[in-house]
Scaffold this motif. Structure first.
Motif, short mmCIF file in Angstrom:
data_model
loop_
_atom_site.label_atom_id
_atom_site.label_comp_id
_atom_site.label_asym_id
_atom_site.label_seq_id
_atom_site.Cartn_x
_atom_site.Cartn_y
_atom_site.Cartn_z
N PRO A 26 1.08 -1.59 -0.12
CA PRO A 26 0.09 0.34 0.00
C PRO A 26 1.42 1.11 0.01
O PRO A 26 1.80 1.46 0.16
CB PRO A 26 -1.51 0.00 1.19
CG PRO A 26 -0.12 -1.46 2.01
CD PRO A 26 0.72 -1.73 1.23
N ALA A 27 0.41 2.36 -0.54
CA ALA A 27 0.84 3.55 -0.15
C ALA A 27 1.20 4.40 1.27
O ALA A 27 0.73 3.47 2.26
CB ALA A 27 0.27 4.60 -0.72
N PHE A 28 2.99 4.64 0.91
CA PHE A 28 3.75 4.50 2.60
C PHE A 28 3.33 6.14 2.44
O PHE A 28 2.51 7.04 1.84
CB PHE A 28 5.06 4.91 1.90
CG PHE A 28 5.83 4.86 0.95
CD1 PHE A 28 5.93 6.09 1.10
CD2 PHE A 28 5.56 4.28 -0.26
CE1 PHE A 28 7.03 7.03 0.09
CE2 PHE A 28 6.59 4.87 -1.76
CZ PHE A 28 7.43 6.18 -1.48
N SER A 29 3.52 6.85 3.83
CA SER A 29 3.71 8.19 4.14
C SER A 29 4.76 8.66 3.98
O SER A 29 5.66 8.48 5.23
CB SER A 29 2.65 7.91 5.79
OG SER A 29 3.32 9.43 6.05
N ASP A 30 5.06 10.07 2.95
CA ASP A 30 6.54 10.89 3.08
C ASP A 30 6.68 11.56 4.35
O ASP A 30 8.00 11.27 5.43
CB ASP A 30 6.21 11.94 2.00
CG ASP A 30 5.65 11.14 0.73
OD1 ASP A 30 5.87 10.40 0.16
OD2 ASP A 30 5.03 12.32 -0.09
N ARG A 37 2.42 -0.19 -10.77
CA ARG A 37 2.98 1.51 -9.13
C ARG A 37 4.46 1.69 -9.16
O ARG A 37 4.35 2.42 -8.42
CB ARG A 37 2.52 0.52 -7.50
CG ARG A 37 0.86 -0.28 -7.86
CD ARG A 37 0.09 0.94 -7.88
NE ARG A 37 -1.24 0.74 -8.44
CZ ARG A 37 -1.93 0.23 -7.28
NH1 ARG A 37 -2.24 0.43 -6.29
NH2 ARG A 37 -2.67 -0.57 -7.23
N LEU A 38 5.26 1.20 -9.44
CA LEU A 38 6.47 1.17 -9.64
C LEU A 38 7.17 2.95 -9.75
O LEU A 38 7.69 3.45 -8.72
CB LEU A 38 7.87 -0.24 -10.09
CG LEU A 38 8.69 -0.11 -9.76
CD1 LEU A 38 9.45 0.24 -8.40
CD2 LEU A 38 9.91 -1.02 -10.44
N ALA A 39 6.45 3.29 -10.47
CA ALA A 39 6.78 4.72 -11.00
C ALA A 39 6.45 5.55 -10.02
O ALA A 39 7.20 6.31 -9.76
CB ALA A 39 6.52 4.85 -12.84
N ALA A 83 9.40 8.05 -7.48
CA ALA A 83 8.69 9.80 -8.31
C ALA A 83 9.09 9.84 -6.54
O ALA A 83 9.75 11.12 -6.24
CB ALA A 83 7.20 10.11 -8.69
N ARG A 84 8.28 9.27 -5.94
CA ARG A 84 7.68 9.98 -4.10
C ARG A 84 9.09 9.51 -2.82
O ARG A 84 9.46 10.88 -2.66
CB ARG A 84 6.68 9.64 -3.73
CG ARG A 84 5.03 9.47 -4.21
CD ARG A 84 4.26 8.76 -3.19
NE ARG A 84 4.60 8.87 -2.12
CZ ARG A 84 4.00 8.28 -1.06
NH1 ARG A 84 3.16 6.62 -1.68
NH2 ARG A 84 3.53 8.79 -0.44
N LEU A 85 10.59 8.77 -4.06
CA LEU A 85 11.01 9.15 -2.81
C LEU A 85 11.97 9.41 -3.62
O LEU A 85 13.82 9.51 -2.95
CB LEU A 85 11.51 7.71 -3.28
CG LEU A 85 10.57 5.88 -2.12
CD1 LEU A 85 11.45 4.76 -2.55
CD2 LEU A 85 10.52 6.68 -1.12
#
Length: 289
Positions: free
Chosen positions: A89-93, A122-124, A128-130
């Motif tokens: 699932p989505a992680f928190s920045d 979901r990888l891209a 991008a968030r990292l």
């Protein structure tokens, strides 16, 4: 007096590994406990299967989180903090930022692991968030623990005590089991000794990779309070802030609405990521965040 190392911590109950490799269920002396998984302790054995922790030996590091009410010790004597995130699932920045601040403040090297990279759709977005963290110099490893890619991580763990932290569902336990096929049996043994849940990580546990390397698994996090850190410590824990500190007009600048603030000028010049700056404001409790 016997020396040992805490290999599991659950509430006020601890499992301590003794020099001969045996393990003893122990409780701390007194009502207040400040023992963490990974601690080296002095203890007295009070029966064949129980002991009392008399003292904590000097630590080389301590990772913990805190809020206005209490603090939660995560691990002691750690050399590497591994923050596990996933494509799903989505992680928190912000949780990643807070964990990085905790690691920086404790002087612990940090590694970010992006798990479940087999979910290519979901990888891209996850990459991008990292990007902001990679741009600050933090090392990021991509893998899929369930596809036997966990071995790619092993060289970074050798000769160290590492701790895994992250939100629930990021795959920390899968990573542990991939690196240590015997971890499932060890977890059941620890759970039985501590009388805790067998299927969910409800306590911090230390697993031996070899004679010189250990890996600590910690319960999933939904928040990472940093109430134990002063504002100056938090500022220093943001690498992008360090070159600018001391350049504001006011010595006690809060980097809020003060004129000629070096940090807000860098923010407006797009030299500081706005998400990171907003997270800093929330961490220090600034009123406009």
């Amino acid at each position: 007096m016997i020396q040992g190392r805490v290999v599991a911590a659950h509430g006020r109950q601890y499992l301590v590994e003794l020099p001969d490799g045996s393990r003893l269920s122990c409780f701390p002396r007194g009502k207040k406990s400040e023992v963490a998984c990974g601690d080296c302790v002095d203890l007295r054995q009070t029966s064949s299967d129980q002991g009392v922790i008399e003292a904590i030996r000097p630590r080389r590091s301590l990772l913990y989180r805190s809020n206005d009410i209490r603090q939660k010790l995560i691990a002691a004597n750690v050399d590497l903090l591994i923050i596990v995130v996933a494509t799903e699932p989505a992680f928190s920045d912000e949780l990643v930022t807070r964990a990085l601040v905790a690691g920086e403040s404790a002087g612990i090297e940090t590694l970010i692991v992006l798990n479940k990279c087999d979910l290519t759709d979901r990888l891209a977005a996850a990459r991008a968030r990292l990007t902001v963290f990679a741009g600050l110099g933090y090392c990021i490893r991509e893998l899929c623990a369930r596809r036997d890619h966990a071995e790619d991580l092993r060289p970074a763990l050798l000769g160290r005590t590492s701790v895994l932290v992250g939100q629930s569902g990021m795959g920390k336990s899968t990573l542990i089991n991939a690196l240590l096929p015997q971890a499932g049996a060890a977890t059941r043994e620890i759970s039985l000794a501590l009388d805790s849940g067998k299927h969910t990580t409800t306590h911090a546990s230390l697993y031996r990779l070899d004679a010189d390397s250990a890996l600590i698994d910690s319960p999933g996090l939904q928040e990472f309070g940093l109430g134990h850190l002063e504002r100056a410590e938090i500022e220093q824990a943001f690498p992008e802030f360090r070159p600018l500190l001391g350049q504001c007009r006011f010595r006690d600048c809060r980097h809020d609405r003060e004129p000629d603030c070096a940090l807000t000028a860098a923010l407006h010049a797009e030299c500081i990521d706005p998400r990171r700056f907003a997270a800093y404001g929330r961490i220090v409790g600034r009123r406009d965040t």
